[in-house]
Design a protein around this motif. Structure first.
Motif, PDB file in Angstrom:
ATOM      1  N   ALA A   1       0.859  -1.180   0.000  1.00 31.87           N
ATOM      2  CA  ALA A   1       0.000   0.000   0.000  1.00 31.87           C
ATOM      3  C   ALA A   1       0.900   1.237   0.000  1.00 31.87           C
ATOM      4  O   ALA A   1       2.108   1.135   0.232  1.00 31.87           O
ATOM      5  CB  ALA A   1      -0.913  -0.005   1.226  1.00 31.87           C
ATOM      6  N   PRO A   2       0.338   2.432  -0.257  1.00 27.61           N
ATOM      7  CA  PRO A   2       1.153   3.647  -0.216  1.00 27.61           C
ATOM      8  C   PRO A   2       1.873   3.801   1.122  1.00 27.61           C
ATOM      9  O   PRO A   2       1.337   3.456   2.172  1.00 27.61           O
ATOM     10  CB  PRO A   2       0.122   4.757  -0.434  1.00 27.61           C
ATOM     11  N   THR A   3       3.096   4.311   1.078  1.00 31.98           N
ATOM     12  CA  THR A   3       3.890   4.518   2.285  1.00 31.98           C
ATOM     13  C   THR A   3       3.167   5.451   3.240  1.00 31.98           C
ATOM     14  O   THR A   3       2.599   6.465   2.836  1.00 31.98           O
ATOM     15  CB  THR A   3       5.266   5.096   1.925  1.00 31.98           C
ATOM     16  N   THR A   4       3.153   5.099   4.541  1.00 31.10           N
ATOM     17  CA  THR A   4       2.483   5.882   5.569  1.00 31.10           C
ATOM     18  C   THR A   4       3.507   6.390   6.580  1.00 31.10           C
ATOM     19  O   THR A   4       4.210   5.592   7.189  1.00 31.10           O
ATOM     20  CB  THR A   4       1.424   5.038   6.299  1.00 31.10           C
ATOM     21  N   SER A   5       3.606   7.718   6.748  1.00 26.31           N
ATOM     22  CA  SER A   5       4.517   8.333   7.724  1.00 26.31           C
ATOM     23  C   SER A   5       5.942   7.796   7.575  1.00 26.31           C
ATOM     24  O   SER A   5       6.638   7.536   8.553  1.00 26.31           O
ATOM     25  CB  SER A   5       4.013   8.090   9.157  1.00 26.31           C
ATOM     26  N   GLY A   6       6.356   7.615   6.331  1.00 25.11           N
ATOM     27  CA  GLY A   6       7.704   7.143   6.074  1.00 25.11           C
ATOM     28  C   GLY A   6       7.880   5.648   6.215  1.00 25.11           C
ATOM     29  O   GLY A   6       8.984   5.135   6.027  1.00 25.11           O
ATOM     30  N   HIS A   7       6.813   4.929   6.543  1.00 28.59           N
ATOM     31  CA  HIS A   7       6.884   3.476   6.720  1.00 28.59           C
ATOM     32  C   HIS A   7       6.208   2.764   5.549  1.00 28.59           C
ATOM     33  O   HIS A   7       5.150   3.188   5.071  1.00 28.59           O
ATOM     34  CB  HIS A   7       6.183   3.063   8.021  1.00 28.59           C
ATOM     35  N   LEU A   8       6.810   1.684   5.106  1.00 25.92           N
ATOM     36  CA  LEU A   8       6.175   0.824   4.126  1.00 25.92           C
ATOM     37  C   LEU A   8       4.957   0.162   4.763  1.00 25.92           C
ATOM     38  O   LEU A   8       5.010  -0.281   5.918  1.00 25.92           O
ATOM     39  CB  LEU A   8       7.161  -0.246   3.662  1.00 25.92           C
ATOM     40  N   THR A   9       3.853   0.093   4.015  1.00 28.31           N
ATOM     41  CA  THR A   9       2.630  -0.525   4.519  1.00 28.31           C
ATOM     42  C   THR A   9       2.260  -1.708   3.644  1.00 28.31           C
ATOM     43  O   THR A   9       2.301  -1.629   2.415  1.00 28.31           O
ATOM     44  CB  THR A   9       1.464   0.489   4.529  1.00 28.31           C
ATOM     45  N   THR A  10       1.893  -2.828   4.281  1.00 26.81           N
ATOM     46  CA  THR A  10       1.379  -3.984   3.557  1.00 26.81           C
ATOM     47  C   THR A  10      -0.023  -4.305   4.051  1.00 26.81           C
ATOM     48  O   THR A  10      -0.327  -4.140   5.240  1.00 26.81           O
ATOM     49  CB  THR A  10       2.286  -5.218   3.721  1.00 26.81           C
ATOM     50  N   VAL A  11      -0.857  -4.758   3.133  1.00 26.16           N
ATOM     51  CA  VAL A  11      -2.255  -5.088   3.429  1.00 26.16           C
ATOM     52  C   VAL A  11      -2.434  -6.584   3.191  1.00 26.16           C
ATOM     53  O   VAL A  11      -1.971  -7.121   2.175  1.00 26.16           O
ATOM     54  CB  VAL A  11      -3.219  -4.281   2.543  1.00 26.16           C
ATOM     55  N   HIS A  12      -3.120  -7.264   4.116  1.00 24.16           N
ATOM     56  CA  HIS A  12      -3.203  -8.722   4.090  1.00 24.16           C
ATOM     57  C   HIS A  12      -4.641  -9.187   4.318  1.00 24.16           C
ATOM     58  O   HIS A  12      -5.439  -8.495   4.955  1.00 24.16           O
ATOM     59  CB  HIS A  12      -2.340  -9.319   5.201  1.00 24.16           C
ATOM     60  N   GLN A  13      -4.917 -10.391   3.839  1.00 24.75           N
ATOM     61  CA  GLN A  13      -6.153 -11.056   4.217  1.00 24.75           C
ATOM     62  C   GLN A  13      -5.975 -12.568   4.143  1.00 24.75           C
ATOM     63  O   GLN A  13      -5.161 -13.069   3.359  1.00 24.75           O
ATOM     64  CB  GLN A  13      -7.334 -10.612   3.354  1.00 24.75           C
ATOM     65  N   ILE A  14      -6.717 -13.254   4.992  1.00 24.91           N
ATOM     66  CA  ILE A  14      -6.774 -14.712   4.977  1.00 24.91           C
ATOM     67  C   ILE A  14      -8.179 -15.110   4.563  1.00 24.91           C
ATOM     68  O   ILE A  14      -9.166 -14.637   5.137  1.00 24.91           O
ATOM     69  CB  ILE A  14      -6.423 -15.294   6.360  1.00 24.91           C
ATOM     70  N   LYS A  15      -8.251 -15.983   3.564  1.00 33.55           N
ATOM     71  CA  LYS A  15      -9.539 -16.392   3.020  1.00 33.55           C
ATOM     72  C   LYS A  15      -9.687 -17.903   3.072  1.00 33.55           C
ATOM     73  O   LYS A  15      -8.698 -18.639   2.973  1.00 33.55           O
ATOM     74  CB  LYS A  15      -9.681 -15.922   1.570  1.00 33.55           C
ATOM     75  N   VAL A  16     -10.908 -18.348   3.235  1.00 31.13           N
ATOM     76  CA  VAL A  16     -11.274 -19.744   3.022  1.00 31.13           C
ATOM     77  C   VAL A  16     -12.268 -19.731   1.869  1.00 31.13           C
ATOM     78  O   VAL A  16     -13.389 -19.227   2.011  1.00 31.13           O
ATOM     79  CB  VAL A  16     -11.893 -20.387   4.275  1.00 31.13           C
ATOM     80  N   GLY A  17     -11.844 -20.228   0.727  1.00 34.00           N
ATOM     81  CA  GLY A  17     -12.660 -20.073  -0.468  1.00 34.00           C
ATOM     82  C   GLY A  17     -12.727 -18.607  -0.847  1.00 34.00           C
ATOM     83  O   GLY A  17     -11.706 -17.934  -0.945  1.00 34.00           O
ATOM     84  N   GLU A  18     -13.927 -18.074  -0.987  1.00 35.89           N
ATOM     85  CA  GLU A  18     -14.116 -16.663  -1.315  1.00 35.89           C
ATOM     86  C   GLU A  18     -14.442 -15.823  -0.082  1.00 35.89           C
ATOM     87  O   GLU A  18     -14.682 -14.620  -0.199  1.00 35.89           O
ATOM     88  CB  GLU A  18     -15.236 -16.510  -2.354  1.00 35.89           C
ATOM     89  N   THR A  19     -14.458 -16.445   1.086  1.00 35.45           N
ATOM     90  CA  THR A  19     -14.802 -15.738   2.323  1.00 35.45           C
ATOM     91  C   THR A  19     -13.551 -15.175   2.983  1.00 35.45           C
ATOM     92  O   THR A  19     -12.581 -15.899   3.210  1.00 35.45           O
ATOM     93  CB  THR A  19     -15.508 -16.686   3.309  1.00 35.45           C
ATOM     94  N   VAL A  20     -13.584 -13.878   3.308  1.00 38.49           N
ATOM     95  CA  VAL A  20     -12.474 -13.250   4.024  1.00 38.49           C
ATOM     96  C   VAL A  20     -12.654 -13.513   5.520  1.00 38.49           C
ATOM     97  O   VAL A  20     -13.626 -13.070   6.125  1.00 38.49           O
ATOM     98  CB  VAL A  20     -12.415 -11.737   3.753  1.00 38.49           C
ATOM     99  N   ASN A  21     -11.722 -14.242   6.101  1.00 39.63           N
ATOM    100  CA  ASN A  21     -11.801 -14.584   7.520  1.00 39.63           C
ATOM    101  C   ASN A  21     -11.026 -13.612   8.396  1.00 39.63           C
ATOM    102  O   ASN A  21     -11.421 -13.345   9.542  1.00 39.63           O
ATOM    103  CB  ASN A  21     -11.278 -16.000   7.754  1.00 39.63           C
ATOM    104  N   VAL A  22      -9.912 -13.106   7.905  1.00 34.79           N
ATOM    105  CA  VAL A  22      -9.070 -12.188   8.674  1.00 34.79           C
ATOM    106  C   VAL A  22      -8.570 -11.088   7.747  1.00 34.79           C
ATOM    107  O   VAL A  22      -8.135 -11.356   6.621  1.00 34.79           O
ATOM    108  CB  VAL A  22      -7.848 -12.915   9.292  1.00 34.79           C
TER     109      VAL A  22
END
Length: 253
Positions: A223-244
């Motif tokens: 994701a775009p850098t935030t306050s000078g920090h690299l940002t990563t976006v994550h998700q855990i899915k089972v099938g098409e359902t986002v669990n986390v």
């Protein structure tokens, strides 16, 4: 070690299997230690009050908000774990955790929101009045809002890996241990990234329970850098359902 109804602290010696290859405490183990000190706190309060938990009920964390210092505890270091209940209403409770050196250096501040789960029905149950009395808490209508993870846009290019939920991923509450989710979330970043980057902040939301023997897909994107920090976006899915859902900010080691 000191004990009171709302606040608890204990010492813990970091072991080699709680550390990564750099010799620092793993992120998953930091959150596991937060759960450990909360369990010890609950046990101490139950002993002091002469009460016992409902055998069919267990606390389940729904959200994490955390901040980590650049330097983390190292192998064989004795650290101080602290926790305190900060707020609760009829259905949600909030705790804060601190990981510190014995000289007072703050390694991590972790805030959580949790609910009571019926282990047989796998459904949320109300928090009874005995809980508020035991921890000297006044029920509140509005709880402080925790940071929410950034959303992963539909159709966004992602890096992904798949993992099978194993029997040994389950804990005594018969659900996947929270520490396991961190391993799934971060492993797809790769060893080179993890070796040269340190987590600065964490925001996680547990949406649905992952169950044995599900196959989970862990996805991440930058994701775009935030306050000078690299940002990563994550998700855990089972099938098409986002669990986390989760997002992390990182600083270089």
């Amino acid at each position: 070690m000191t004990v009171d109804l709302r606040h608890y602290q204990m010492k813990h010696q970091v072991t080699y299997f709680e550390c990564d290859e750099t010799g620092q405490l793993k992120l998953s183990m930091a959150f596991a230690l937060a759960v450990l000190v909360s369990e010890k706190h609950d046990e101490a309060v139950q002993e002091a009050s002469g009460t016992r938990p409902h055998s069919d009920q267990a606390w389940v964390i729904t959200n994490y908000q955390a901040r980590f210092a650049p330097q983390q505890p190292t192998n064989e270091e004795i650290i101080l774990l602290e926790t305190e209940y900060t707020a609760a209403n009829r259905f949600f409770a909030q705790r804060t955790y601190w990981l510190k050196s014995l000289t007072g250096q703050l390694y991590a501040t972790i805030k959580t929101q949790c609910v009571l789960l019926s282990l047989t029905k796998r459904k949320m149950v109300p928090i009874n009045q005995e809980y508020f009395q035991r921890y000297q808490l006044e029920p509140t209508n509005q709880l402080p809002k925790l940071d929410q993870p950034l959303k992963m846009a539909d159709g966004q290019a992602v890096t992904a890996a798949e993992y099978r939920v194993r029997y040994f991923d389950l804990d005594s509450n018969r659900h996947v241990n929270n520490a396991r989710y961190f391993d799934w979330l971060l492993d797809p970043l790769g060893a080179d990234f993890l070796l040269h980057h340190q987590v600065a902040t964490v925001a996680i939301r547990y949406r649905r329970e992952v169950r044995y023997p599900n196959m989970v897909t862990s996805q991440w994107t930058a994701a775009p850098t935030t306050s000078g920090h690299l940002t990563t976006v994550h998700q855990i899915k089972v099938g098409e359902t986002v669990n986390v859902s989760a997002s992390f900010t990182w600083q270089k080691k």
